[in-house]
Design a protein around this motif. Sequence first.
Motif, PDB file in Angstrom:
ATOM      1  N   ARG A  15      26.389  41.131  44.230  1.00 32.23           N
ATOM      2  CA  ARG A  15      27.219  40.067  44.799  1.00 32.23           C
ATOM      3  C   ARG A  15      26.812  38.744  44.178  1.00 32.23           C
ATOM      4  NH1 ARG A  15      27.591  41.659  49.622  1.00 32.23           N
ATOM      5  NH2 ARG A  15      28.712  39.917  50.510  1.00 32.23           N
ATOM      6  N   ALA A  16      27.776  37.845  44.116  1.00 34.31           N
ATOM      7  CA  ALA A  16      27.550  36.501  43.598  1.00 34.31           C
ATOM      8  C   ALA A  16      28.476  35.559  44.353  1.00 34.31           C
ATOM      9  CB  ALA A  16      27.828  36.451  42.104  1.00 34.31           C
ATOM     10  N   SER A  17      28.071  34.291  44.457  1.00 31.69           N
ATOM     11  CA  SER A  17      28.859  33.313  45.212  1.00 31.69           C
ATOM     12  C   SER A  17      28.996  32.020  44.433  1.00 31.69           C
ATOM     13  CB  SER A  17      28.184  33.008  46.557  1.00 31.69           C
ATOM     14  OG  SER A  17      28.106  34.154  47.358  1.00 31.69           O
ATOM     15  N   PHE A 115      36.243  40.291  47.730  1.00 31.21           N
ATOM     16  CA  PHE A 115      35.970  38.865  47.854  1.00 31.21           C
ATOM     17  C   PHE A 115      35.855  38.521  49.327  1.00 31.21           C
ATOM     18  CE2 PHE A 115      38.480  39.053  43.904  1.00 31.21           C
ATOM     19  CZ  PHE A 115      37.637  38.380  43.036  1.00 31.21           C
ATOM     20  N   ASP A 116      34.878  37.710  49.669  1.00 33.53           N
ATOM     21  CA  ASP A 116      34.749  37.135  51.003  1.00 33.53           C
ATOM     22  C   ASP A 116      34.827  35.624  50.841  1.00 33.53           C
ATOM     23  OD1 ASP A 116      34.329  39.653  52.161  1.00 33.53           O
ATOM     24  OD2 ASP A 116      32.171  39.519  51.876  1.00 33.53           O
ATOM     25  N   HIS A 129      31.963  37.230  45.532  1.00 29.27           N
ATOM     26  CA  HIS A 129      32.556  38.399  44.870  1.00 29.27           C
ATOM     27  C   HIS A 129      31.497  39.499  44.927  1.00 29.27           C
ATOM     28  CE1 HIS A 129      35.040  40.767  42.344  1.00 29.27           C
ATOM     29  NE2 HIS A 129      34.740  40.254  41.168  1.00 29.27           N
ATOM     30  N   HIS A 130      31.913  40.700  45.320  1.00 28.49           N
ATOM     31  CA  HIS A 130      30.933  41.778  45.435  1.00 28.49           C
ATOM     32  C   HIS A 130      31.497  43.103  44.938  1.00 28.49           C
ATOM     33  CE1 HIS A 130      33.101  42.642  49.210  1.00 28.49           C
ATOM     34  NE2 HIS A 130      32.978  41.352  49.444  1.00 28.49           N
ATOM     35  N   PHE A 131      30.571  43.971  44.577  1.00 28.08           N
ATOM     36  CA  PHE A 131      30.908  45.309  44.107  1.00 28.08           C
ATOM     37  C   PHE A 131      29.846  46.268  44.614  1.00 28.08           C
ATOM     38  CE2 PHE A 131      30.171  48.638  40.835  1.00 28.08           C
ATOM     39  CZ  PHE A 131      31.340  49.345  41.038  1.00 28.08           C
ATOM     40  N   SER A 169      31.128  35.352  35.847  1.00 27.69           N
ATOM     41  CA  SER A 169      32.234  34.877  35.013  1.00 27.69           C
ATOM     42  C   SER A 169      33.533  34.815  35.817  1.00 27.69           C
ATOM     43  CB  SER A 169      32.402  35.812  33.810  1.00 27.69           C
ATOM     44  OG  SER A 169      33.520  35.460  33.059  1.00 27.69           O
ATOM     45  N   THR A 170      33.792  35.862  36.581  1.00 29.32           N
ATOM     46  CA  THR A 170      34.998  35.915  37.409  1.00 29.32           C
ATOM     47  C   THR A 170      35.035  34.753  38.386  1.00 29.32           C
ATOM     48  OG1 THR A 170      35.184  38.311  37.195  1.00 29.32           O
ATOM     49  CG2 THR A 170      36.236  37.310  39.122  1.00 29.32           C
ATOM     50  N   LEU A 171      33.928  34.501  39.062  1.00 33.25           N
ATOM     51  CA  LEU A 171      33.889  33.407  40.031  1.00 33.25           C
ATOM     52  C   LEU A 171      34.145  32.058  39.371  1.00 33.25           C
ATOM     53  CD1 LEU A 171      30.921  34.514  42.298  1.00 33.25           C
ATOM     54  CD2 LEU A 171      33.349  34.417  42.919  1.00 33.25           C
ATOM     55  N   GLY A 172      33.547  31.824  38.222  1.00 35.85           N
ATOM     56  CA  GLY A 172      33.772  30.562  37.518  1.00 35.85           C
ATOM     57  C   GLY A 172      35.228  30.374  37.130  1.00 35.85           C
TER      58      GLY A 172
END
Length: 181
Positions: A15-17, A115-116, A129-131, A169-172
């Motif tokens: 996960r990343a935020s 996504f949360d 974003h999480h997987f 990358s997706t979050l950015g």
Amino acid sequence: MTQTVINSTPLFELRASIRVAADPATVYSVVSDLPRSGEWSPECQGGRWSVGEPGAVGSVFRGENLRAESVVGWAPLVRGTWYTEAKVVRAEPGVTFRWMMLTHAGEDQQSVWGFDVEADGASGSVLTHHFRMGKATAGIHKIVEDLDEPDRVRFVDEWTSKLAADLDSTLGRIKDVVEKQ
């Protein structure tokens, strides 16, 4: 069953935020519009809803994906264009959106992306974003079937790093899309 890294559960969990200068409803409206994913995903080029109401629980999305030759270049991965199907498993506007990858036969797999969104201040949000892949999918088994255990471990390590970079990358890219609306 032979002990192998591929039998680890979960096999992947990341996960990343990021903070986004938009309210949760606005952020959710973008991330739940999977046909737009080509605007931000390193692999998914977009696609179309093939079953159900767009973005609703139970709806199926057919994604078109593109993977470069350089991605974990030594591993026997699908290269070029390929297609996936995913079913929406949670859709709470302004809160969470998740989809589960399906087998080629349309069966559920323990491979869930999502996504949360949480409010952060008067006009901002934190987008996560999480997987999570519980048991290895049929695709992962196919990739590693002819690899010895050290190469399986290497694959899982390198794929984990790739996934982490993809989440960031997706979050950015989503932040840029949302904030330019």
